[in-house]
Design a protein around this motif. Structure first.
Motif, PDB file in Angstrom:
ATOM      1  N   ALA A 175       0.845  -1.199   0.000  1.00  0.00           N
ATOM      2  CA  ALA A 175       0.000   0.000   0.000  1.00  0.00           C
ATOM      3  C   ALA A 175       0.880   1.249   0.000  1.00  0.00           C
ATOM      4  O   ALA A 175       1.818   1.356   0.792  1.00  0.00           O
ATOM      5  CB  ALA A 175      -0.908   0.000   1.223  1.00  0.00           C
ATOM      6  N   VAL A 205      -7.744   1.565  -0.005  1.00  0.00           N
ATOM      7  CA  VAL A 205      -8.173   1.375   1.380  1.00  0.00           C
ATOM      8  C   VAL A 205      -7.909   2.686   2.111  1.00  0.00           C
ATOM      9  O   VAL A 205      -7.126   3.525   1.649  1.00  0.00           O
ATOM     10  CB  VAL A 205      -7.432   0.205   2.080  1.00  0.00           C
ATOM     11  CG1 VAL A 205      -7.822  -1.136   1.481  1.00  0.00           C
ATOM     12  CG2 VAL A 205      -5.936   0.385   2.043  1.00  0.00           C
ATOM     13  N   ARG A 206      -8.586   2.861   3.255  1.00  0.00           N
ATOM     14  CA  ARG A 206      -8.384   4.062   4.079  1.00  0.00           C
ATOM     15  C   ARG A 206      -8.022   3.661   5.496  1.00  0.00           C
ATOM     16  O   ARG A 206      -8.564   2.708   6.032  1.00  0.00           O
ATOM     17  CB  ARG A 206      -9.641   4.928   4.116  1.00  0.00           C
ATOM     18  CG  ARG A 206      -9.759   5.811   2.913  1.00  0.00           C
ATOM     19  CD  ARG A 206     -10.892   6.809   3.008  1.00  0.00           C
ATOM     20  NE  ARG A 206     -10.757   7.869   3.977  1.00  0.00           N
ATOM     21  CZ  ARG A 206      -9.976   8.942   3.848  1.00  0.00           C
ATOM     22  NH1 ARG A 206      -9.216   9.071   2.796  1.00  0.00           N
ATOM     23  NH2 ARG A 206      -9.958   9.886   4.772  1.00  0.00           N
ATOM     24  N   ARG A 207      -7.082   4.444   6.065  1.00  0.00           N
ATOM     25  CA  ARG A 207      -6.697   4.264   7.461  1.00  0.00           C
ATOM     26  C   ARG A 207      -6.262   5.617   7.991  1.00  0.00           C
ATOM     27  O   ARG A 207      -5.475   6.320   7.357  1.00  0.00           O
ATOM     28  CB  ARG A 207      -5.545   3.257   7.568  1.00  0.00           C
ATOM     29  CG  ARG A 207      -5.143   2.983   9.011  1.00  0.00           C
ATOM     30  CD  ARG A 207      -3.927   2.084   9.120  1.00  0.00           C
ATOM     31  NE  ARG A 207      -2.740   2.891   8.883  1.00  0.00           N
ATOM     32  CZ  ARG A 207      -1.667   2.473   8.252  1.00  0.00           C
ATOM     33  NH1 ARG A 207      -1.601   1.256   7.778  1.00  0.00           N
ATOM     34  NH2 ARG A 207      -0.633   3.258   8.074  1.00  0.00           N
ATOM     35  N   TYR A 212      -5.000   4.954   0.657  1.00  0.00           N
ATOM     36  CA  TYR A 212      -3.858   4.207   0.131  1.00  0.00           C
ATOM     37  C   TYR A 212      -4.272   3.488  -1.145  1.00  0.00           C
ATOM     38  O   TYR A 212      -5.394   3.000  -1.252  1.00  0.00           O
ATOM     39  CB  TYR A 212      -3.380   3.148   1.134  1.00  0.00           C
ATOM     40  CG  TYR A 212      -2.782   3.718   2.384  1.00  0.00           C
ATOM     41  CD1 TYR A 212      -1.410   3.853   2.523  1.00  0.00           C
ATOM     42  CD2 TYR A 212      -3.593   4.121   3.446  1.00  0.00           C
ATOM     43  CE1 TYR A 212      -0.845   4.375   3.686  1.00  0.00           C
ATOM     44  CE2 TYR A 212      -3.049   4.648   4.607  1.00  0.00           C
ATOM     45  CZ  TYR A 212      -1.671   4.777   4.714  1.00  0.00           C
ATOM     46  OH  TYR A 212      -1.129   5.303   5.856  1.00  0.00           O
ATOM     47  N   VAL A 223      -3.436   0.164  -3.277  1.00  0.00           N
ATOM     48  CA  VAL A 223      -2.829  -1.140  -3.023  1.00  0.00           C
ATOM     49  C   VAL A 223      -2.438  -1.785  -4.350  1.00  0.00           C
ATOM     50  O   VAL A 223      -3.257  -1.908  -5.259  1.00  0.00           O
ATOM     51  CB  VAL A 223      -3.800  -2.056  -2.243  1.00  0.00           C
ATOM     52  CG1 VAL A 223      -3.163  -3.421  -1.986  1.00  0.00           C
ATOM     53  CG2 VAL A 223      -4.195  -1.398  -0.924  1.00  0.00           C
ATOM     54  N   PHE A 262       0.543  -4.855   2.863  1.00  0.00           N
ATOM     55  CA  PHE A 262      -0.891  -4.880   3.133  1.00  0.00           C
ATOM     56  C   PHE A 262      -1.352  -6.331   3.157  1.00  0.00           C
ATOM     57  O   PHE A 262      -1.148  -7.070   2.196  1.00  0.00           O
ATOM     58  CB  PHE A 262      -1.662  -4.108   2.052  1.00  0.00           C
ATOM     59  CG  PHE A 262      -3.157  -4.177   2.238  1.00  0.00           C
ATOM     60  CD1 PHE A 262      -3.781  -3.434   3.219  1.00  0.00           C
ATOM     61  CD2 PHE A 262      -3.925  -5.010   1.444  1.00  0.00           C
ATOM     62  CE1 PHE A 262      -5.152  -3.510   3.400  1.00  0.00           C
ATOM     63  CE2 PHE A 262      -5.297  -5.095   1.624  1.00  0.00           C
ATOM     64  CZ  PHE A 262      -5.911  -4.342   2.599  1.00  0.00           C
ATOM     65  N   ASP A 284      -6.727  -7.722   6.598  1.00  0.00           N
ATOM     66  CA  ASP A 284      -6.951  -6.478   7.339  1.00  0.00           C
ATOM     67  C   ASP A 284      -7.949  -5.552   6.653  1.00  0.00           C
ATOM     68  O   ASP A 284      -8.225  -4.467   7.150  1.00  0.00           O
ATOM     69  CB  ASP A 284      -5.629  -5.730   7.538  1.00  0.00           C
ATOM     70  CG  ASP A 284      -4.687  -6.468   8.465  1.00  0.00           C
ATOM     71  OD1 ASP A 284      -5.163  -7.294   9.268  1.00  0.00           O
ATOM     72  OD2 ASP A 284      -3.470  -6.209   8.386  1.00  0.00           O
ATOM     73  N   ARG A 285      -8.483  -5.977   5.500  1.00  0.00           N
ATOM     74  CA  ARG A 285      -9.480  -5.175   4.801  1.00  0.00           C
ATOM     75  C   ARG A 285     -10.800  -5.273   5.547  1.00  0.00           C
ATOM     76  O   ARG A 285     -11.160  -6.335   6.049  1.00  0.00           O
ATOM     77  CB  ARG A 285      -9.660  -5.693   3.367  1.00  0.00           C
ATOM     78  CG  ARG A 285     -10.592  -4.844   2.533  1.00  0.00           C
ATOM     79  CD  ARG A 285     -10.873  -5.435   1.161  1.00  0.00           C
ATOM     80  NE  ARG A 285      -9.679  -5.650   0.367  1.00  0.00           N
ATOM     81  CZ  ARG A 285      -9.276  -6.848  -0.042  1.00  0.00           C
ATOM     82  NH1 ARG A 285      -9.959  -7.934   0.240  1.00  0.00           N
ATOM     83  NH2 ARG A 285      -8.193  -6.969  -0.757  1.00  0.00           N
ATOM     84  N   TRP A 304      -8.915  -0.050   6.280  1.00  0.00           N
ATOM     85  CA  TRP A 304      -7.734  -0.871   6.566  1.00  0.00           C
ATOM     86  C   TRP A 304      -7.642  -1.013   8.063  1.00  0.00           C
ATOM     87  O   TRP A 304      -7.308  -0.074   8.767  1.00  0.00           O
ATOM     88  CB  TRP A 304      -6.503  -0.201   6.000  1.00  0.00           C
ATOM     89  CG  TRP A 304      -5.215  -0.953   6.170  1.00  0.00           C
ATOM     90  CD1 TRP A 304      -5.028  -2.142   6.778  1.00  0.00           C
ATOM     91  CD2 TRP A 304      -3.941  -0.540   5.687  1.00  0.00           C
ATOM     92  NE1 TRP A 304      -3.707  -2.517   6.720  1.00  0.00           N
ATOM     93  CE2 TRP A 304      -3.010  -1.547   6.054  1.00  0.00           C
ATOM     94  CE3 TRP A 304      -3.486   0.569   5.000  1.00  0.00           C
ATOM     95  CZ2 TRP A 304      -1.661  -1.442   5.748  1.00  0.00           C
ATOM     96  CZ3 TRP A 304      -2.147   0.659   4.709  1.00  0.00           C
ATOM     97  CH2 TRP A 304      -1.247  -0.339   5.072  1.00  0.00           C
ATOM     98  N   ARG A 305      -7.990  -2.188   8.541  1.00  0.00           N
ATOM     99  CA  ARG A 305      -7.956  -2.478   9.985  1.00  0.00           C
ATOM    100  C   ARG A 305      -6.601  -3.060  10.327  1.00  0.00           C
ATOM    101  O   ARG A 305      -6.457  -4.216  10.664  1.00  0.00           O
ATOM    102  CB  ARG A 305      -9.057  -3.463  10.341  1.00  0.00           C
ATOM    103  CG  ARG A 305     -10.450  -2.968   9.977  1.00  0.00           C
ATOM    104  CD  ARG A 305     -11.484  -4.060  10.160  1.00  0.00           C
ATOM    105  NE  ARG A 305     -11.169  -5.188   9.277  1.00  0.00           N
ATOM    106  CZ  ARG A 305     -11.355  -6.461   9.595  1.00  0.00           C
ATOM    107  NH1 ARG A 305     -11.875  -6.810  10.750  1.00  0.00           N
ATOM    108  NH2 ARG A 305     -11.062  -7.422   8.740  1.00  0.00           N
ATOM    109  N   LYS A 306      -5.578  -2.227  10.193  1.00  0.00           N
ATOM    110  CA  LYS A 306      -4.199  -2.689  10.394  1.00  0.00           C
ATOM    111  C   LYS A 306      -4.001  -3.187  11.810  1.00  0.00           C
ATOM    112  O   LYS A 306      -4.318  -2.516  12.779  1.00  0.00           O
ATOM    113  CB  LYS A 306      -3.208  -1.580  10.095  1.00  0.00           C
ATOM    114  CG  LYS A 306      -1.778  -2.041  10.127  1.00  0.00           C
ATOM    115  CD  LYS A 306      -0.857  -0.947   9.679  1.00  0.00           C
ATOM    116  CE  LYS A 306       0.585  -1.436   9.762  1.00  0.00           C
ATOM    117  NZ  LYS A 306       1.517  -0.388   9.417  1.00  0.00           N
TER     118      LYS A 306
END
Length: 99
Positions: free
Chosen positions: A22, A52-54, A59, A61, A82, A86-87, A96-98
């Motif tokens: 990402a 994705v967003r965090r 970001y 990917v 990535f 974690d999506r 993005w649930r990192k």
């Protein structure tokens, strides 16, 4: 979610191009986009990206079939690994649930 005819599902992409990197979207704009795609010529890059967003950052990917290609890309452009797990799910698929 319905897909477009002939388009691969996220699950297929994640299975066949599992090595994902990402980059913040602002680093993929303009001339940088051409530089990135020229660098990726000959690499195992899937031809389409997803976002994705965090933490209020979007970001882009990039998905690779070969881990060495993803690592080369990450080293050159400074992206983050990535993990598709974690999506987000459901209506929050873009988060993005990192871990």
């Amino acid at each position: 979610m319905t897909g477009r005819k002939g388009e691969l599902t996220r699950a297929t992409i994640d299975r066949e191009w599992p090595h994902q990197v990402a980059l913040p979207a602002d680093r993929v704009k303009g001339a940088n986009n051409a530089v990135i795609h020229e660098f990726c010529r000959g690499l195992s890059l899937y031809p389409r990206n997803h976002t994705v967003r965090r933490d209020d950052v979007t970001y882009i990917v990039f998905c690779f079939a070969k881990p060495s290609h993803a690592e080369r890309f990450r080293e050159r452009f400074g992206g983050e690994r990535f993990d598709p797990e974690d999506r987000g799910r459901g209506s929050a698929w873009f988060l993005w649930r990192k871990s």
